[in-house]
Design a protein around this motif. Structure first.
Motif, PDB file in Angstrom:
ATOM      1  N   UNK A 194       6.000  14.394  12.810  1.00  0.00           N
ATOM      2  CA  UNK A 194       5.463  15.734  12.586  1.00  0.00           C
ATOM      3  C   UNK A 194       6.544  16.669  12.119  1.00  0.00           C
ATOM      4  N   UNK A 195       7.676  16.587  12.821  1.00  0.00           N
ATOM      5  CA  UNK A 195       8.774  17.490  12.485  1.00  0.00           C
ATOM      6  C   UNK A 195       9.151  17.341  11.021  1.00  0.00           C
ATOM      7  N   UNK A 196       9.266  16.111  10.564  1.00  0.00           N
ATOM      8  CA  UNK A 196       9.676  15.891   9.178  1.00  0.00           C
ATOM      9  C   UNK A 196       8.630  16.401   8.221  1.00  0.00           C
ATOM     10  N   UNK A 197       7.368  16.162   8.577  1.00  0.00           N
ATOM     11  CA  UNK A 197       6.324  16.572   7.654  1.00  0.00           C
ATOM     12  C   UNK A 197       6.244  18.083   7.567  1.00  0.00           C
ATOM     13  N   UNK A 198       6.422  18.711   8.761  1.00  0.00           N
ATOM     14  CA  UNK A 198       6.422  20.180   8.770  1.00  0.00           C
ATOM     15  C   UNK A 198       7.494  20.707   7.842  1.00  0.00           C
ATOM     16  N   UNK A 199       8.621  19.958   7.792  1.00  0.00           N
ATOM     17  CA  UNK A 199       9.699  20.378   6.901  1.00  0.00           C
ATOM     18  C   UNK A 199       9.379  20.135   5.448  1.00  0.00           C
ATOM     19  N   UNK A 200       8.217  19.538   5.171  1.00  0.00           N
ATOM     20  CA  UNK A 200       7.807  19.394   3.776  1.00  0.00           C
ATOM     21  C   UNK A 200       8.103  18.039   3.155  1.00  0.00           C
ATOM     22  N   UNK A 204       6.425   9.060   1.610  1.00  0.00           N
ATOM     23  CA  UNK A 204       7.389   7.981   1.411  1.00  0.00           C
ATOM     24  C   UNK A 204       8.791   8.365   1.838  1.00  0.00           C
ATOM     25  N   UNK A 205       9.126   9.671   1.676  1.00  0.00           N
ATOM     26  CA  UNK A 205      10.451  10.059   2.126  1.00  0.00           C
ATOM     27  C   UNK A 205      10.539   9.933   3.641  1.00  0.00           C
ATOM     28  N   UNK A 206       9.443  10.333   4.279  1.00  0.00           N
ATOM     29  CA  UNK A 206       9.440  10.184   5.742  1.00  0.00           C
ATOM     30  C   UNK A 206       9.667   8.727   6.105  1.00  0.00           C
ATOM     31  N   UNK A 207       9.037   7.854   5.349  1.00  0.00           N
ATOM     32  CA  UNK A 207       9.162   6.438   5.667  1.00  0.00           C
ATOM     33  C   UNK A 207      10.599   5.979   5.547  1.00  0.00           C
ATOM     34  N   UNK A 208      11.201   6.211   4.375  1.00  0.00           N
ATOM     35  CA  UNK A 208      12.516   5.643   4.162  1.00  0.00           C
ATOM     36  C   UNK A 208      13.595   6.353   4.960  1.00  0.00           C
ATOM     37  N   UNK A 209      13.455   7.649   5.180  1.00  0.00           N
ATOM     38  CA  UNK A 209      14.527   8.355   5.866  1.00  0.00           C
ATOM     39  C   UNK A 209      14.440   8.243   7.380  1.00  0.00           C
TER      40      UNK A 209
END
Lengths: 306, 292, 427
Positions: A194-200, A204-209
């Motif tokens: 959630x935190x990452x997505x909130x950051x925009x 796929x970036x969420x996945x790899x990072x």
């Protein structure tokens, strides 16, 4: 992990039952047969200790060496294809499946995993049927696409049989990395993502990072399981090509080489000593892969406590 | 990252549907459907062909079993020539018992190896992993002799013991890995509360339910589909398994493909059902697992 | 905790069930004895269950024989494991020559010299199951199989063909079928490899190496596999390729059978064991002709191979009853039953058997015009490594698929033989 003060009985209680059954019915029989590889037949019966002589024969003697090195080469190719096709596909599918609230998840999971529950006899039969030059769908499809010239009896040609069988094996076993990666991915708590997505960040970036680094231990596990599974593989090739692993030994891998040597084939009598030697080499090869995993990878990959 | 109470936040499957968040929904489903077809069409072919006449299997392998091609001869042969109901029961008993042993003992050993730092931990781990590195058929004669001495030949116990021994290395290997990831705080909190190590184990076990379900599936499939050990250890009529029973239709020069396809199609069903059961527990485990 | 209790209950249930199926030794009717027959002939299960075993039970009501076949590919390995682990059946179906000789030498098979009825079998019949010095027999010969070519009589009639007698005629027939275009001339593939050797090399070969003459010469070291006679066989085999189905490299044995029985191929290089199966599956008339004579030859030779026998597990718990069963197998009743229930398997007994099946009779009739021989790789020559039989499979398949030249094939198998077989090592 805790440091222990008094005598840790509980460790023994936890480990002993498993270790007992395992030792009695697996380790003992295997090593009892494996020690044959260090012996040779004696004139007039009986065994004599010959050290590593049999291993030397295996890699150098003109009778065994071509088959051994061929089997080894083929096994490496078999493994490479699995690493390059099976595991990435499994990871991709697991990544897609682990999306939050995916409609149809249960259905997809069952369908994608279905090939893995099949027996080798069925897998061999159905792929041989589909690729058959006489009744196969492959020829029909290629002809419909105007690519009739590209059809070959792939399973019967030296150049293509092994690759074809490797791909069939990949088809059968994608479910394993799929399930392992899926289990790992859905264990990642929501708040992280959630935190990452909130950051925009995009999916796929969420996945790899974030997710991929968190499941690195499982990536290693899948790799080592693939390694162990492939270098011990036997059933598919045996069911489709027989113990002679034709055409002209082109599909011979270590497992079939072992079986043929140990149990014999047709008129050829089994040779337990050389068979045990092949098994010994397989053991050492697989050990050579597992040791780095256990002692280096597992230690160095920092387990993120979630 | 964890909440102040030290417990991880479980993933909540929200009631309101939110879109799959990797790429767009269409792309995701396109890929999934595409591969699902690749995976399932050959399986469908097998099932379809098990309901056809022999001639139809080879002349029209891709047509569904419509009127002229339909035949139950495979299934008939199966049940007439052999006692498949008993074979199914045998397979189920062997798989069930072996899996119970593997999961319980494997989880215990995996827990101990992941949790406690003691001298020789890595070596015990290595020892327990040795089993997967050697072709299992190598030990055939020894295993048969042991079973013969224990008078267990032609019993299901022999199969259960052998499969348990074979499934343990992989179970320990995998479960150990997943157990490492259970947060320490949870276990320490329990110990402070006075729980014995055994209670801590039972506490941890549900948290690795996905891994347990995974291991259950991984060990069940080779046990269910294995031909070799039932052939060697329990080939008698009373103890035959489904896979062994299906083998009798494979002849030297003639194979009764109808019966083979029929028996192996039916054999697929319990395993697939068990998989569906286990994979549901995979998801459910996460919604309820962390809280007692 | 409820879950845990449930799991424990389930586990206990499983173990209880497992225990329940442990077969309690039956204290059946006094004297009731059960004999298990090991075999690779899954194909014959219905025949044994319905025809042969009931006939035996009529004579000996207190002996219950159970036919327990194993998948053929696993038979040798599984049998060896079971014999080593002392868990094998009472009666063992014997493979010909060295495999069974090996079992006998290891003490797994019992000697059968004093079995009543052994005199019903001639020296040729016993040759596959006797020690090298010719003194001890260890299996009761059951049947031999004959090689030739089975053809679709309807297609032949349609195209106006007659069964060829010489090789020239054979290739003419093949050409005509190929030109017609509707049918595959020869139904054979190389995916399984053994057909190339067994229905190819060993089928037409005896005509070239003059049957027993050539075989004995090989064993004595007087002839070599690189001799012109042998190379000529492979040369002829190589000529088969244009007449095989497209993609034959991936065509497996059942594919060839289906191709023929579904009426899509005209000629099938065969072993007589196909008769029973083809009778059931083919919807057309069939005929058979022996391997065609090469140019200049006048005497025909057929491969009449001693294939299957029955022996006794030396460690059986019921030697008396097992011997009774074996003695029954030497009678003309059994010979007649077996040969008629399994047409294409010809009893090796001296006693006359009348065959009801016309196709099987056709094969049998060749014995009177042609000289019989067995496959030349089976006696003695496959004792070492590399195994001659396996090598013949590999190179014959390679020759037919065009990967190996006939000369290369000969050189490879000869080199393999020379490696370990002393009589071939001179010069």
């Amino acid at each position: 992990m805790r440091r222990l003060r008094q005598f840790p009985f509980h460790i023994i209680v936890f480990i002993l039952p498993a270790a007992t059954i395992y030792t009695a019915f697996m380790i003992y029989p295997l090593f009892d047969s494996l020690r044959l590889s260090l012996h040779g037949a004696q004139e007039g019966g009986g065994e004599v200790f010959v050290g590593l002589q049999n291993y030397g024969r295996l890699v150098a003697d003109s009778l065994y060496a071509p088959r051994f090195w061929g089997a080894l080469r083929h096994n490496v190719l078999f493994f490479v294809i699995h690493m390059l096709v099976q595991n990435p596909v499994g990871l991709l599918l697991a990544a897609l499946l682990s999306a939050r609230h995916l409609p149809g998840l249960a259905v997809y999971r069952t369908l994608l995993f279905a090939p893995t529950v099949l027996s080798f006899v069925i897998v061999g039969f159905i792929w041989q049927l589909m690729l058959s030059p006489l009744w196969g769908i492959a020829g029909g499809l290629l002809r419909a696409a105007g690519l009739a010239a590209y059809f070959r009896p792939w399973l019967g040609l030296e150049g293509s049989a092994l690759v074809t069988l490797s791909l069939i094996s990949v088809w059968q076993f994608v479910g394993i990395p799929l399930m392992l990666f899926h289990a790992a991915l859905i264990g990642i708590p929501d708040d992280l993502l959630e935190a990452a997505r909130v950051d925009g960040a995009s999916g796929w970036r969420v996945f790899w990072r974030i997710e991929f680094p968190l499941i690195l231990p499982v990536v290693g596990l899948v790799a080592i399981l693939t390694y162990v599974g492939n270098f011990n593989a036997f059933d598919l090739i045996y069911t489709t090509q027989g113990a002679l692993a034709g055409p002209n030994f082109s599909t011979d891998i270590l497992g079939t080489f072992f079986y043929r040597t140990f149990f014999g084939f047709q008129l050829q009598l089994g040779n337990p000593v050389m068979g045990a030697t092949v098994a010994g080499v397989m053991f050492l090869l697989i050990l050579a892969g597992v040791l780095p995993y256990l002692f280096i990878w597992q230690r160095r990959i920092e387990v993120h406590e979630l | 990252m964890s909440t102040p109470s030290g417990l991880p936040t479980p993933r909540v499957i929200s009631a309101a549907p939110s879109p799959p968040y990797r790429g767009n929904a269409l792309g995701v489903h396109a890929i999934l459907v595409g591969y699902a077809l690749v995976a399932i069409l050959p399986v469908l072919l097998i099932v379809m062909n098990s309901f056809k006449t022999r001639a139809a299997i080879f002349t029209h392998p891709y047509l569904p079993p419509l009127s002229g091609l339909f035949s139950l001869i495979g299934y008939q042969t199966m049940f007439e020539r052999a006692h498949f109901a008993r074979y199914f029961a045998n397979s189920a008993i062997v798989a069930g018992a072996a899996m119970t042993v593997i999961l319980l003992l494997g989880a215990m050993a995996g827990f101990a190896l992941a949790e406690y730092r003691f001298r020789g931990n890595a070596w015990v781990g290595l020892y327990l992993a040795l089993g997967i590195m050697i072709p299992i058929r190598l030990g055939t004669v020894s295993i048969l002799r042991i079973m013969s001495d224990l008078r267990l030949v032609n019993t299901l116990f022999a199969l259960i013991l052998v499969y348990a021994a074979q499934g343990l290395p992989l179970a320990v290997f995998i479960l150990q890995q997943f157990m490492r990831q259970v947060p320490r705080d949870l276990k320490d909190a329990a110990r402070i509360d006075g729980m014995s190590e055994y209670r801590v184990f039972w506490l941890v076990l549900p948290l690795v339910r996905p891994a347990v379900a995974t291991v259950a599936v991984f060990t069940m499939i080779p046990i269910w589909n294995d031909l070799w050990f039932p052939l060697i250890l329990a080939p008698g009529e009373a103890t035959k398994t489904v896979t062994l029973g299906a083998q009798q239709f494979i002849g030297q020069f003639l194979s009764d493909w109808n019966a083979i396809l029929a028996s192996l199609t039916l054999a697929m069903v319990p395993v697939l059902a068990a998989y569906m059961l286990f994979s549901r527990s995979l998801i459910r485990g996460l919604t309820t697992g962390a809280f007692k | 905790m409820a879950k845990v209790r449930l799991s424990c209950l389930l586990a206990t249930l499983f173990f209880l069930l497992a225990g329940y199926t442990v077969p309690v030794p039956q204290l059946a009717a006094q004297g009731q004895v059960s004999l298990t027959i090991e075999s690779w002939r899954n194909d014959d299960l219905p025949v044994w269950q319905d025809t042969i075993l009931p006939a035996f039970t009529k004579h000996y009501q207190n002996i219950k024989a159970v036919f327990g076949p194993t998948a053929p590919t696993e038979y040798n390995a599984a049998l060896n494991a079971k014999l080593s682990g002392t868990a094998a059946g009472d009666l063992i179906t014997c493979r010909p020559f060295d495999l069974s000789l090996g079992l006998f030498k290891q003490g797994f098979l019992a000697p059968l010299n004093d079995l009543p009825g052994m005199s019903n079998f001639g020296p040729v019949a016993k040759s596959a199951w006797i020690t090298d010095d010719g003194r001890t027999v260890f299996c009761v010969p059951m049947a031999s199989v004959i090689h030739g070519f089975i053809y679709n009589a309807d297609i032949f009639k349609q195209l106006g063909l007659t069964p060829p007698k010489t090789e020239a005629e054979f290739f003419q027939v093949l050409d005509k079928i190929k030109q017609d275009g509707r049918y595959v001339p020869l139904a054979m593939g190389t995916a399984d490899q053994w057909e190339a050797a067994t229905m190819g090399f060993q089928n037409i070969g005896p005509n070239y190496w003059k049957g027993e003459q050539g075989r004995q010469a090989l064993i004595a070291g007087k002839a070599k596999l690189t001799d012109p006679d042998y190379v000529a066989v492979w040369r002829t085999l190589a000529k088969w390729r244009p007449y095989l189905a497209s993609g034959f490299e991936a065509q497996k044995y059942p594919d060839s059978q289906n191709l023929f029985t579904l009426g899509k191929a005209a000629i099938y290089p065969a072993g007589s064991w196909e008769v029973a199966l083809f009778n059931r599956q083919a919807q057309f008339k069939m005929g058979a002709f022996p391997p065609p004579l090469p140019a200049g030859a006048t005497q025909c030779y057929i491969s009449d191979h001693t294939d299957i026998a029955m022996g006794m597990n030396a460690k059986t718990r019921h030697p008396e009853e097992a011997k009774k069963f074996l003695a029954w197998m030497t009678t003309s009743e059994f010979a007649s039953l077996y040969s008629n229930a399994l047409p294409g398997f010809f009893s090796l007994s001296n006693q006359k058997v009348t065959l009801k099946d016309p196709l099987a009779q056709t094969f049998l009739d060749w014995r009177s015009t042609c000289k019989s021989t067995i496959r030349n790789s089976y006696q003695i020559l496959s004792r070492g490594e590399p195994n001659l039989e396996n090598e013949l499979w590999r190179v014959s398949a390679g020759v037919i698929s065009g990967k190996l030249s006939p000369e290369e094939a000969a050189v490879q198998v000869q080199n393999g033989l020379v490696k370990w077989y002393k009589p071939q090592q001179t010069k």
